[in-house]
Enzyme design. Structure first.
Site, PDB file in Angstrom:
ATOM      1  N   CYS A   1       0.900  -1.339  -0.582  1.00  0.00           N
ATOM      2  CA  CYS A   1       0.206   0.518   0.004  1.00  0.00           C
ATOM      3  C   CYS A   1       1.100   1.188  -0.578  1.00  0.00           C
ATOM      4  O   CYS A   1       2.580   1.905  -0.372  1.00  0.00           O
ATOM      5  CB  CYS A   1      -1.266   0.299   1.000  1.00  0.00           C
ATOM      6  SG  CYS A   1      -0.459   0.308   2.907  1.00  0.00           S
TER       7      CYS A   1
ATOM      8  N   ASN B   1       2.205   1.668   4.287  1.00  0.00           N
ATOM      9  CA  ASN B   1       2.726   0.245   5.180  1.00  0.00           C
ATOM     10  C   ASN B   1       2.474   0.391   6.296  1.00  0.00           C
ATOM     11  O   ASN B   1       3.103  -0.268   7.069  1.00  0.00           O
ATOM     12  CB  ASN B   1       4.519  -0.148   4.760  1.00  0.00           C
ATOM     13  CG  ASN B   1       4.842  -1.654   4.979  1.00  0.00           C
ATOM     14  OD1 ASN B   1       5.502  -2.119   4.976  1.00  0.00           O
ATOM     15  ND2 ASN B   1       3.679  -2.387   4.787  1.00  0.00           N
TER      16      ASN B   1
ATOM     17  N   CYS C   1      -0.942   0.809   7.408  1.00  0.00           N
ATOM     18  CA  CYS C   1      -2.856  -0.088   7.481  1.00  0.00           C
ATOM     19  C   CYS C   1      -3.191  -1.237   6.685  1.00  0.00           C
ATOM     20  O   CYS C   1      -3.344  -2.408   7.603  1.00  0.00           O
ATOM     21  CB  CYS C   1      -3.169   1.885   7.343  1.00  0.00           C
ATOM     22  SG  CYS C   1      -3.160   2.812   8.816  1.00  0.00           S
ATOM     23  N   ARG C   2      -3.562  -0.484   5.689  1.00  0.00           N
ATOM     24  CA  ARG C   2      -3.528  -1.656   4.920  1.00  0.00           C
ATOM     25  C   ARG C   2      -3.181  -3.137   4.404  1.00  0.00           C
ATOM     26  O   ARG C   2      -3.809  -4.078   4.552  1.00  0.00           O
ATOM     27  CB  ARG C   2      -4.128  -1.558   3.116  1.00  0.00           C
ATOM     28  CG  ARG C   2      -5.448  -0.039   3.582  1.00  0.00           C
ATOM     29  CD  ARG C   2      -5.687   0.383   2.005  1.00  0.00           C
ATOM     30  NE  ARG C   2      -3.889   2.032   1.441  1.00  0.00           N
ATOM     31  CZ  ARG C   2      -4.057   2.231   0.800  1.00  0.00           C
ATOM     32  NH1 ARG C   2      -5.319   2.254   0.037  1.00  0.00           N
ATOM     33  NH2 ARG C   2      -3.520   3.112   0.669  1.00  0.00           N
ATOM     34  N   SER C   3      -1.793  -2.635   4.197  1.00  0.00           N
ATOM     35  CA  SER C   3      -0.631  -3.593   3.192  1.00  0.00           C
ATOM     36  C   SER C   3      -0.333  -4.523   4.614  1.00  0.00           C
ATOM     37  O   SER C   3      -0.711  -5.941   5.337  1.00  0.00           O
ATOM     38  CB  SER C   3       0.730  -4.016   2.936  1.00  0.00           C
ATOM     39  OG  SER C   3       1.251  -2.181   3.218  1.00  0.00           O
TER      40      SER C   3
ATOM     41  N   ASP D   1      -8.417   3.663   0.636  1.00  0.00           N
ATOM     42  CA  ASP D   1      -7.433   4.443   2.224  1.00  0.00           C
ATOM     43  C   ASP D   1      -8.029   4.770   3.911  1.00  0.00           C
ATOM     44  O   ASP D   1      -8.806   5.912   3.905  1.00  0.00           O
ATOM     45  CB  ASP D   1      -6.482   5.441   1.488  1.00  0.00           C
ATOM     46  CG  ASP D   1      -5.466   5.801   2.423  1.00  0.00           C
ATOM     47  OD1 ASP D   1      -5.074   5.546   3.661  1.00  0.00           O
ATOM     48  OD2 ASP D   1      -4.400   6.910   1.910  1.00  0.00           O
TER      49      ASP D   1
HETATM   50  P1  4NP Z   1      -1.649   2.873   4.416  1.00  0.00           P
HETATM   51  O1  4NP Z   1      -2.744   3.988   4.339  1.00  0.00           O
HETATM   52  O2  4NP Z   1      -1.230   3.262   3.257  1.00  0.00           O
HETATM   53  O3  4NP Z   1      -2.456   2.263   3.981  1.00  0.00           O
HETATM   54  O4  4NP Z   1      -0.777   2.241   5.157  1.00  0.00           O
HETATM   55  C1  4NP Z   1      -1.125   5.061   5.457  1.00  0.00           C
HETATM   56  C2  4NP Z   1      -0.697   5.789   5.935  1.00  0.00           C
HETATM   57  C3  4NP Z   1       0.216   6.498   6.103  1.00  0.00           C
HETATM   58  C4  4NP Z   1      -0.285   7.357   4.726  1.00  0.00           C
HETATM   59  C5  4NP Z   1      -1.254   7.357   3.904  1.00  0.00           C
HETATM   60  C6  4NP Z   1      -2.077   6.192   3.659  1.00  0.00           C
HETATM   61  N1  4NP Z   1       0.737   9.082   4.910  1.00  0.00           N
HETATM   62  O5  4NP Z   1      -0.387   9.684   4.399  1.00  0.00           O
HETATM   63  O6  4NP Z   1       1.270   8.798   6.635  1.00  0.00           O
END
Ligand code: 4NP
Length: 167
Positions: A12, A15, A17-19, A133
């Site tokens: 994602c 790294n 939340c989703r992945s 997201d």
């Molecule tokens: P992820 O979510 O891609 O599912 O881990 C996010 C985590 C952090 C951010 C964006 C999306 N960020 O902008 O810091």
């Protein structure tokens, strides 16, 4: 039984939340099927902001509600070598897929695909082609991630189990 493991990488943006959720869910489902010894499962982000961090506390809490522990994971960034080391790279959204494709080397080992539409789900799951997201959402966003990831992981495991003749 094949001797080489099937290597799966969930990707994602951050790294955190989703992945990590997809990594934890896929591993738990493989364990429930007693197939975990066939797999190596990891996750990575296309962004660099959170390297070394544990998954987002909201993701950990939501996953723990379904008996899945994400707390031992640490964020890392995708590395070009990953395309040679892994068999499947699953992108959580279309931006992740585009970023991965832009760095994909020639003759990769990995199939790099969109998580919710692979292998034969052009219409995605529950109307979603991408895992949304959840970073700026409330707890319901993390529950939705879990619902989508659980559904996709079961079908992907079904497919890989057949394709690789695991049982
Ligand atoms: P992820 O979510 O891609 O599912 O881990 C996010 C985590 C952090 C951010 C964006 C999306 N960020 O902008 O810091």
């Amino acid at each position: 039984m094949q001797d080489e493991k099937i290597k799966i990488l969930m990707v994602c943006l951050g790294n955190i939340c989703r992945s990590p959720t997809a990594e934890g869910v896929f591993r738990a489902q493989a364990q429930q099927r007693a197939l975990d010894h066939h797999f190596e499962i990891d996750s990575a982000g296309t962004g660099t902001w959170h390297i070394g961090e544990t998954p987002d506390s909201r993701a950990c809490k939501a996953a723990a509600g379904r008996n899945i522990d994400l707390s031992t994971q640490r964020a890392r960034t995708i590395d070009p070598q990953d395309f040679h080391d892994f068999d499947y790279i699953f992108a959580m959204d279309a931006n992740n897929l585009r970023d991965l494709q832009s760095m994909e080397p020639d003759n990769p080992r990995a199939r790099t695909v969109l998580f919710l539409t692979w292998p034969d789900r052009a219409d995605g799951r529950d109307g979603y082609l991408e895992v949304p997201d959840p970073f700026y959402s409330g707890p319901e966003g993390f529950e939705l991630v879990l619902d989508l990831v659980e559904s996709a992981s079961q079908e992907i495991l079904d497919h890989i189990e057949r394709e690789h003749k695991l049982s």
